[in-house]
Design a protein around this motif. Sequence first.
Motif, PDB file in Angstrom:
ATOM      1  N   GLU A   1       1.464  16.015  -8.530  1.00  0.00           N
ATOM      2  CA  GLU A   1       1.847  15.679  -8.218  1.00  0.00           C
ATOM      3  C   GLU A   1       1.863  13.603  -7.899  1.00  0.00           C
ATOM      4  OE1 GLU A   1       6.076  16.944  -6.399  1.00  0.00           O
ATOM      5  OE2 GLU A   1       6.124  18.178  -8.196  1.00  0.00           O
ATOM      6  N   ASN A   2       1.489  13.896  -6.161  1.00  0.00           N
ATOM      7  CA  ASN A   2       0.728  12.928  -6.078  1.00  0.00           C
ATOM      8  C   ASN A   2      -0.818  12.019  -6.963  1.00  0.00           C
ATOM      9  OD1 ASN A   2       2.953  12.735  -4.423  1.00  0.00           O
ATOM     10  ND2 ASN A   2       1.399  13.962  -2.624  1.00  0.00           N
ATOM     11  N   ARG A   3      -1.626  12.486  -7.664  1.00  0.00           N
ATOM     12  CA  ARG A   3      -1.856  12.308  -8.498  1.00  0.00           C
ATOM     13  C   ARG A   3      -1.595  11.804  -9.223  1.00  0.00           C
ATOM     14  NH1 ARG A   3      -4.043  17.706  -7.486  1.00  0.00           N
ATOM     15  NH2 ARG A   3      -4.057  17.737  -9.679  1.00  0.00           N
ATOM     16  N   MET A   4      -0.171  12.333 -10.096  1.00  0.00           N
ATOM     17  CA  MET A   4       0.205  11.226 -10.928  1.00  0.00           C
ATOM     18  C   MET A   4       0.604   9.727 -10.670  1.00  0.00           C
ATOM     19  SD  MET A   4       2.492  13.626 -13.684  1.00  0.00           S
ATOM     20  CE  MET A   4       2.825  14.963 -12.654  1.00  0.00           C
ATOM     21  N   ILE A   5       1.643   9.471  -9.132  1.00  0.00           N
ATOM     22  CA  ILE A   5       1.944   8.857  -8.890  1.00  0.00           C
ATOM     23  C   ILE A   5       0.483   7.328  -7.760  1.00  0.00           C
ATOM     24  CG2 ILE A   5       2.890   8.020  -5.982  1.00  0.00           C
ATOM     25  CD1 ILE A   5       4.593  10.463  -6.252  1.00  0.00           C
ATOM     26  N   TYR A   6      -0.481   8.421  -7.957  1.00  0.00           N
ATOM     27  CA  TYR A   6      -1.510   7.465  -7.748  1.00  0.00           C
ATOM     28  C   TYR A   6      -1.911   6.298  -9.245  1.00  0.00           C
ATOM     29  CZ  TYR A   6      -6.605   6.593  -6.156  1.00  0.00           C
ATOM     30  OH  TYR A   6      -7.627   5.927  -5.638  1.00  0.00           O
ATOM     31  N   HIS A   7      -2.146   7.579 -10.180  1.00  0.00           N
ATOM     32  CA  HIS A   7      -2.424   6.214 -11.366  1.00  0.00           C
ATOM     33  C   HIS A   7      -1.653   5.270 -11.038  1.00  0.00           C
ATOM     34  CE1 HIS A   7      -6.301   9.156 -11.379  1.00  0.00           C
ATOM     35  NE2 HIS A   7      -5.505  10.159 -11.856  1.00  0.00           N
ATOM     36  N   SER A   8      -0.243   5.388 -11.014  1.00  0.00           N
ATOM     37  CA  SER A   8       0.838   5.072 -12.018  1.00  0.00           C
ATOM     38  C   SER A   8       0.145   3.452 -11.050  1.00  0.00           C
ATOM     39  CB  SER A   8       1.925   5.503 -11.767  1.00  0.00           C
ATOM     40  OG  SER A   8       2.806   5.616 -10.038  1.00  0.00           O
ATOM     41  N   ALA A   9      -0.080   3.942  -9.552  1.00  0.00           N
ATOM     42  CA  ALA A   9       0.175   2.919  -8.601  1.00  0.00           C
ATOM     43  C   ALA A   9      -1.281   1.797  -9.157  1.00  0.00           C
ATOM     44  CB  ALA A   9      -0.160   2.694  -7.194  1.00  0.00           C
ATOM     45  N   GLU A  10      -2.360   2.536  -9.876  1.00  0.00           N
ATOM     46  CA  GLU A  10      -3.857   2.051 -10.191  1.00  0.00           C
ATOM     47  C   GLU A  10      -3.244   1.390 -11.091  1.00  0.00           C
ATOM     48  OE1 GLU A  10      -6.514   4.746 -11.301  1.00  0.00           O
ATOM     49  OE2 GLU A  10      -7.855   4.314 -10.130  1.00  0.00           O
ATOM     50  N   GLU A  11      -2.156   1.694 -11.913  1.00  0.00           N
ATOM     51  CA  GLU A  11      -2.137   1.321 -13.512  1.00  0.00           C
ATOM     52  C   GLU A  11      -1.624  -0.351 -13.864  1.00  0.00           C
ATOM     53  OE1 GLU A  11      -0.340   4.573 -16.505  1.00  0.00           O
ATOM     54  OE2 GLU A  11      -2.590   5.376 -16.120  1.00  0.00           O
TER      55      GLU A  11
ATOM     56  N   GLY B   1      -1.889  -2.043 -10.643  1.00  0.00           N
ATOM     57  CA  GLY B   1      -2.992  -2.837  -9.353  1.00  0.00           C
ATOM     58  C   GLY B   1      -2.254  -2.798  -8.537  1.00  0.00           C
ATOM     59  N   LYS B   2      -1.753  -1.798  -8.152  1.00  0.00           N
ATOM     60  CA  LYS B   2      -0.917  -1.541  -6.687  1.00  0.00           C
ATOM     61  C   LYS B   2      -2.050  -0.801  -6.096  1.00  0.00           C
ATOM     62  CE  LYS B   2       3.783  -2.305  -7.369  1.00  0.00           C
ATOM     63  NZ  LYS B   2       3.649  -2.638  -8.656  1.00  0.00           N
ATOM     64  N   ASN B   3      -2.509  -0.720  -4.855  1.00  0.00           N
ATOM     65  CA  ASN B   3      -3.028  -0.426  -3.856  1.00  0.00           C
ATOM     66  C   ASN B   3      -2.394   1.446  -3.335  1.00  0.00           C
ATOM     67  OD1 ASN B   3      -5.372  -2.372  -3.347  1.00  0.00           O
ATOM     68  ND2 ASN B   3      -3.447  -3.260  -2.159  1.00  0.00           N
ATOM     69  N   ALA B   4      -3.603   2.699  -3.228  1.00  0.00           N
ATOM     70  CA  ALA B   4      -3.145   3.048  -2.811  1.00  0.00           C
ATOM     71  C   ALA B   4      -4.200   4.376  -2.856  1.00  0.00           C
ATOM     72  CB  ALA B   4      -2.097   4.655  -4.218  1.00  0.00           C
ATOM     73  N   VAL B   5      -3.119   5.362  -1.478  1.00  0.00           N
ATOM     74  CA  VAL B   5      -4.490   6.570  -1.042  1.00  0.00           C
ATOM     75  C   VAL B   5      -4.047   7.565  -0.715  1.00  0.00           C
ATOM     76  CG1 VAL B   5      -4.245   6.221   1.706  1.00  0.00           C
ATOM     77  CG2 VAL B   5      -6.350   6.672   0.351  1.00  0.00           C
ATOM     78  N   ILE B   6      -3.766   8.820  -0.738  1.00  0.00           N
ATOM     79  CA  ILE B   6      -4.104   9.994  -0.674  1.00  0.00           C
ATOM     80  C   ILE B   6      -4.737  10.691   0.565  1.00  0.00           C
ATOM     81  CG2 ILE B   6      -3.994  12.829  -1.710  1.00  0.00           C
ATOM     82  CD1 ILE B   6      -3.841  11.726  -4.135  1.00  0.00           C
ATOM     83  N   LEU B   7      -3.671  11.204   1.276  1.00  0.00           N
ATOM     84  CA  LEU B   7      -3.713  11.370   3.066  1.00  0.00           C
ATOM     85  C   LEU B   7      -3.968  13.468   2.529  1.00  0.00           C
ATOM     86  CD1 LEU B   7      -2.596   9.783   5.692  1.00  0.00           C
ATOM     87  CD2 LEU B   7      -4.592   9.248   4.240  1.00  0.00           C
TER      88      LEU B   7
ATOM     89  N   LEU C   1       1.189  -1.175   0.524  1.00  0.00           N
ATOM     90  CA  LEU C   1       0.397  -0.269   0.045  1.00  0.00           C
ATOM     91  C   LEU C   1       0.925   1.490  -0.331  1.00  0.00           C
ATOM     92  CD1 LEU C   1      -2.939   1.253   0.475  1.00  0.00           C
ATOM     93  CD2 LEU C   1      -2.625   1.533   2.451  1.00  0.00           C
ATOM     94  N   ALA C   2       0.374   2.167  -1.130  1.00  0.00           N
ATOM     95  CA  ALA C   2       1.281   3.187  -1.132  1.00  0.00           C
ATOM     96  C   ALA C   2       0.898   4.445  -0.274  1.00  0.00           C
ATOM     97  CB  ALA C   2       1.276   4.361  -2.531  1.00  0.00           C
ATOM     98  N   ILE C   3       1.162   4.890   0.840  1.00  0.00           N
ATOM     99  CA  ILE C   3       0.097   5.820   1.393  1.00  0.00           C
ATOM    100  C   ILE C   3       0.703   7.408   1.242  1.00  0.00           C
ATOM    101  CG2 ILE C   3      -0.662   7.457   3.658  1.00  0.00           C
ATOM    102  CD1 ILE C   3      -0.904   4.842   4.471  1.00  0.00           C
ATOM    103  N   LEU C   4       0.110   8.355  -0.029  1.00  0.00           N
ATOM    104  CA  LEU C   4       0.521   9.605  -0.240  1.00  0.00           C
ATOM    105  C   LEU C   4      -0.378  10.971   0.098  1.00  0.00           C
ATOM    106  CD1 LEU C   4      -0.239   8.477  -4.146  1.00  0.00           C
ATOM    107  CD2 LEU C   4       1.151   7.899  -2.797  1.00  0.00           C
ATOM    108  N   ILE C   5       0.863  11.521   0.924  1.00  0.00           N
ATOM    109  CA  ILE C   5       0.620  12.676   1.528  1.00  0.00           C
ATOM    110  C   ILE C   5       0.884  14.238   0.708  1.00  0.00           C
ATOM    111  CG2 ILE C   5       0.951  14.220   3.991  1.00  0.00           C
ATOM    112  CD1 ILE C   5       0.764  11.382   4.309  1.00  0.00           C
ATOM    113  N   GLY C   6      -0.294  14.465   0.768  1.00  0.00           N
ATOM    114  CA  GLY C   6      -0.624  15.573  -0.475  1.00  0.00           C
ATOM    115  C   GLY C   6      -1.713  15.753  -1.394  1.00  0.00           C
ATOM    116  N   GLY C   7      -2.573  16.023  -1.690  1.00  0.00           N
ATOM    117  CA  GLY C   7      -3.735  15.923  -2.743  1.00  0.00           C
ATOM    118  C   GLY C   7      -2.911  16.855  -4.177  1.00  0.00           C
ATOM    119  N   ASN C   8      -1.685  17.179  -4.260  1.00  0.00           N
ATOM    120  CA  ASN C   8      -1.323  17.962  -5.709  1.00  0.00           C
ATOM    121  C   ASN C   8      -0.822  17.085  -6.375  1.00  0.00           C
ATOM    122  OD1 ASN C   8       1.709  16.949  -5.396  1.00  0.00           O
ATOM    123  ND2 ASN C   8       1.510  17.469  -3.022  1.00  0.00           N
TER     124      ASN C   8
END
Length: 777
Positions: free
Chosen positions: A152-162, A164-170, A143-150
């Motif tokens: 850059e973190n949104r790009m990281i989130y989508h890369s995780a989704e593509e 097949g990894k789990n991610a969430v933004i705090l 699981l990747a927990i990304l601190i910040g809704g900017n």
Amino acid sequence: MKTRWKSLRKKLRRFFSLWTVRAGVVLVPFALGLFGYYVYYSWTIGKNVPNLSLNPFSSTVLNLTVYSAVRLFTLCFDVSAKDVGEMLAAGGLQQTAMYCLLVARYIAPVLFGNAALRLLNKPIKSITTQLAYHRLWHRKGELAILIGGNGENRMIYHSAEESGKNAVILCSAQEMERDRDVLWADDIAYVVIPDMHKELARLTGYLFSHDGRKINIIINTQKEEENLSLCRSVINCLKTDQKLEAKSERHRQLKEMWNKKKEPAAREEMMSLERELVGMFQKLKIVVFGKKDYLDVYHRMQRESLGMLEYTNKYQIMAYDFISSHPLTEPLVGNQAALLDDYACVARDSAFNVMLVGFGGANQEIFTASLATNQLIEREDGRIPTPKAVRYHIFDKAEMQHNKNLNHTVFRYILDFKPAYDSGSIPKEEYLAQPGVPSWDDFDFVVMNANDNRFYDRIRKICSSSPKSVNQMVIDIGNDLENLDLAQKLASKKREWSLPNLYLFVRVRDLENDRSTAALNDHDYQVFGDEKTSVFTLNAILHSDLEQMAFRRNRMYEYENTRMGLNGCGNGEETETHASFLWNTMDINRRLSNFFAILSLRMKLQLMRLDYREKNAAQGHAASPAGEVIASNEAYFRLYAEDRPDVWTDRDGKAVHDESEPSKPIYSYSRIHDMAHYTEAGLRRYMTVQEHYRWNAFMIVCGFIPARISQMKRGNVKDYALRTHGNLTTFEGLFDYRKIAGGGSREAEEDVIKYDYQLMDDAWWFLNHMGYEIYRR
């Protein structure tokens, strides 16, 4: 049909996702408000304004209804003084009275209900957050927990989704107010945290009591003070709740006891503590993004966290990707005149120029990474090869040589130590021979931007037209269009000047959305630096192949130390644990040393007219000698070395192998050679010389200076706190070093040249393990 169902499921999941429901807004009050406004507009206004249709399905009525209802539920009451004046002018007292009646009957209860819900805002958020966390902990995989809704973190989130990894933004409440629409539209799972510092500390403590998979936390708020404050919260939690500081100190004491007295009890306790700490490392990894302006502050945090917190920046990731993909030796592979067969050397009359146009964050990182990897050697008959200088020409509109980071690192040796040594203000007899390159003469800082009328003339004078030479230019002067425009102009100049050996590289941040890049990567120039694909991806940050190969390289080093009895490990399992422990806790510069060794690997293979690529990457191409895959370590050694390394054997005389890869032997480097051995032709010998000069350049880039001979005689060969090292010398100086450090009787033990063999001796094995193959170029 399957695609439609998948899309529908995604939309439903997004609609009902716990962390995208805004507290205080529910469907019932929204429906009541919509009904109230619909009645108001269709009856009152329609009755008094002649040109408004009385049709209850009128688009005007519906638009007014929805618009006003939305405004209502953001607690912006829809009637201002101006609106009331217009109503009075249009309909008089009758309309005003009817409006007040509707407000009292339909709207007021909704307002009171909404206010009541807002009073319950905090408990609602708490419940939804806990439910969201509950869902996260029970998902499979990392699981990747990304601190910040900017962004850059949104790009990281989508890369995780593509992948097949789990991610969430705090994100904080302020970020939620600013970015919630984008987060919703991008179908991103996020949790709003009222107090990020408290929550991150609580989360860190919770992870170690939770028996689950590995958690990765990426701190990237784009605010340096906030990043550092969050890092401090994590470190305080690790020091207090996990007693990290006490465990670190106890390990240090046990290591000293083992080194001095070789007590078995101390070794057992030390290994037990290492297993416990490695278990912590395997559960949690924290990466913090920050500007290089505050590099040493972040590195201090990294040391205090015992390696559980790791610093990076986007330009660093970009530079590593660039150097790995485009080594300076790339054009030499097909150049028979510039690259001497069987020597790993370049022609003495060749020239190498690296031009950096613009000296922002990306080019600064490329500059230092290139210095630490692109080191070449030239051969003179009957002598050990010597370094071949690479010239760096840096163009910028400001004086870029005055830089606190470069002064503390690259220029410490070049501008501080070396002038003092040359002038005699420090005793020369206290030092071994100086390495020679890089030197200040290798740098050309030009205060000039691309608009200067002398710019093209200066470029033309720098570039060598010799077919044995390489001219590399990296362009990063502004936004994507500015960079591409300058590249196109220089591509024209390249043809005008008849300079086929001028290689242009252009930074383009967003390839996907840049419609002007239709003709990219042609024979004129190549692009790099796309942030979405090469920087802000989960794999680039957490699972880089370069880093995993660097860890494997250090692991093999520990296996060899185990056989020599240097690290206290008794078997393969202990060696694995010890290697993992050291990788996380070693000094930052020692860790980077392994990393940059791997970063230089492609260049070294190209000097042998080889290269590496992902396995099966060339499927479908016709077999040819140029594309032949080196299918085994035996085939690799037939090209690489006539003199093979020795192999460790057990008591029965059988070869000792890597336990995780049984076919991989553990090499022994007990033989030592004199200088005459390295004057003879041979790839393996000369690769060893080249690796030492590359290591010298890396240490200079890190800000190291040579250690005094008197220190070495006392056993203080290297000091990572003071950044001094006794091996920072010429290749011939290493023979003097082993005599000084070994004191005559222990010369074989102090022969550090063996470390310069290890990288290329093991190259086929760890590339094969990582899913790569070596092939002919």
